[in-house]
Design a protein around this motif. Structure first.
Motif, mmCIF file in Angstrom:
data_model
loop_
_atom_site.group_PDB
_atom_site.id
_atom_site.type_symbol
_atom_site.label_atom_id
_atom_site.label_comp_id
_atom_site.label_asym_id
_atom_site.label_seq_id
_atom_site.Cartn_x
_atom_site.Cartn_y
_atom_site.Cartn_z
ATOM 1 N N GLY A 70 -31.209 -22.179 -23.638
ATOM 2 C CA GLY A 70 -30.883 -21.488 -24.878
ATOM 3 C C GLY A 70 -29.489 -20.902 -24.822
ATOM 4 O O GLY A 70 -29.081 -20.338 -23.796
ATOM 5 N N ILE A 71 -28.746 -21.036 -25.918
ATOM 6 C CA ILE A 71 -27.393 -20.478 -26.003
ATOM 7 C C ILE A 71 -27.301 -19.592 -27.234
ATOM 8 O O ILE A 71 -27.724 -19.976 -28.326
ATOM 9 C CB ILE A 71 -26.325 -21.581 -26.095
ATOM 10 C CG1 ILE A 71 -26.372 -22.495 -24.863
ATOM 11 C CG2 ILE A 71 -24.931 -20.973 -26.238
ATOM 12 C CD1 ILE A 71 -25.359 -23.630 -24.904
ATOM 13 N N ASP A 72 -26.768 -18.408 -27.057
ATOM 14 C CA ASP A 72 -26.529 -17.500 -28.179
ATOM 15 C C ASP A 72 -25.466 -16.491 -27.769
ATOM 16 O O ASP A 72 -25.334 -16.189 -26.579
ATOM 17 C CB ASP A 72 -27.804 -16.767 -28.591
ATOM 18 C CG ASP A 72 -27.797 -16.377 -30.071
ATOM 19 O OD1 ASP A 72 -26.846 -15.683 -30.484
ATOM 20 O OD2 ASP A 72 -28.722 -16.761 -30.799
ATOM 21 N N HIS A 73 -24.719 -15.978 -28.725
ATOM 22 C CA HIS A 73 -23.691 -14.979 -28.407
ATOM 23 C C HIS A 73 -23.993 -13.624 -29.022
ATOM 24 O O HIS A 73 -23.194 -12.705 -28.922
ATOM 25 C CB HIS A 73 -22.310 -15.447 -28.865
ATOM 26 C CG HIS A 73 -22.109 -15.415 -30.354
ATOM 27 N ND1 HIS A 73 -22.141 -16.548 -31.136
ATOM 28 C CD2 HIS A 73 -21.864 -14.388 -31.207
ATOM 29 C CE1 HIS A 73 -21.938 -16.216 -32.393
ATOM 30 N NE2 HIS A 73 -21.778 -14.925 -32.473
ATOM 31 N N LYS A 74 -25.156 -13.459 -29.642
ATOM 32 C CA LYS A 74 -25.435 -12.226 -30.373
ATOM 33 C C LYS A 74 -25.484 -11.000 -29.473
ATOM 34 O O LYS A 74 -25.243 -9.890 -29.938
ATOM 35 C CB LYS A 74 -26.755 -12.362 -31.132
ATOM 36 C CG LYS A 74 -26.670 -13.338 -32.293
ATOM 37 C CD LYS A 74 -27.974 -13.387 -33.073
ATOM 38 C CE LYS A 74 -27.841 -14.327 -34.261
ATOM 39 N NZ LYS A 74 -29.089 -14.408 -35.044
#
Length: 245
Positions: free
Chosen positions: A72-76
């Protein structure tokens, strides 16, 4: 009652079953209808926070001894929109997830494709790419749709590489965010041949362009508005199955 922030059936069911968000039921429906994730699949989840799709993806892999992987990739949760992967990551939900699930914190709009590929098993790419990315909604319909299309095009470019631009009109190519980092001359993307792609978009005229691009690249491309989608939402999912070699 299904307005934003109002507990409804899917919210309550998510709480009861241990999913971290009601969005789990969207992927559950997609999986039930299309069976994209199978034992041994390598899954990339773009925009993975808060982790509900990680849960469903890992569930769909079956028992641990079946193998497979979910990234999983996210920058939040990042302190900054850094190019490189930071130490801060989306927390992997304890329920339904196991050691096959990992998360990284990065801005998908800036992350080099070779760095994404390096996260896949044996660095051979992913068999399923899921994009549940959505812009911060402003309420301005055309602006929100345009931002959603940019995110969707980025996911498509990441998945299939330069093939995404081959079916774009010349004027659209210059406007989209399919930049040099996303599309290079020898770029085939990180989605394996025969692989599947899911992209969330907001309903707009741009959706016709996505259909036109994807139909030659995949065995099947169809649209779905999951039952768990709030009545006030304009989101819709493009489901592309069987990437052509």
């Amino acid at each position: 009652m299904s307005g934003a922030g109002t507990p409804d059936f899917f919210y309550r069911e998510a709480q009861r079953l241990g999913y971290v968000a009601r969005s789990a039921f969207k992927l559950l429906q997609i999986q039930k209808q299309h069976k994209l994730i199978t034992p041994g699949s390598s899954v990339l989840d773009l925009g993975c926070a808060p982790g509900a799709w990680l849960q469903v993806a890992c569930q769909s892999l079956g028992p641990l001894n079946n193998g497979g992987a979910v990234v999983g990739i996210d920058h939040k949760v990042c302190s900054s929109l850094a190019l490189c992967i930071s130490e801060q990551k989306v927390k992997v939900p304890p329920l339904y997830c196991d050691s096959r699930v990992q998360t990284v914190c990065a801005d998908v709009m800036k992350l080099p494709k070779n760095q994404v590929r390096a996260l896949s098993p044996r660095q051979k790419g992913f068999s399923v790419v899921l994009s549940d990315m959505c812009p911060l909604v402003s309420g301005i319909t055309t602006r929100d749709a345009a931002l959603s299309a940019e995110l969707g095009m980025q996911a498509l470019g990441l998945a299939v590489g330069r093939a995404a631009t081959a079916h774009l009109d010349e004027d659209i190519r210059t406007d989209r965010l399919l930049n040099d980092a996303v599309c290079t001359a020898d770029d085939n993307g990180i989605l394996q041949p025969g692989g599947h792609l899911v992209i969330k978009l907001l309903e707009s005229e741009d959706n016709k362009e996505f259909s036109r691009i994807c139909k030659p690249l995949f065995r099947k491309a169809s649209w779905l508005r999951p039952k768990a989608t709030r009545s006030s939402s304009r989101e819709i999912y493009l489901i592309c199955q069987g990437r052509r070699s």
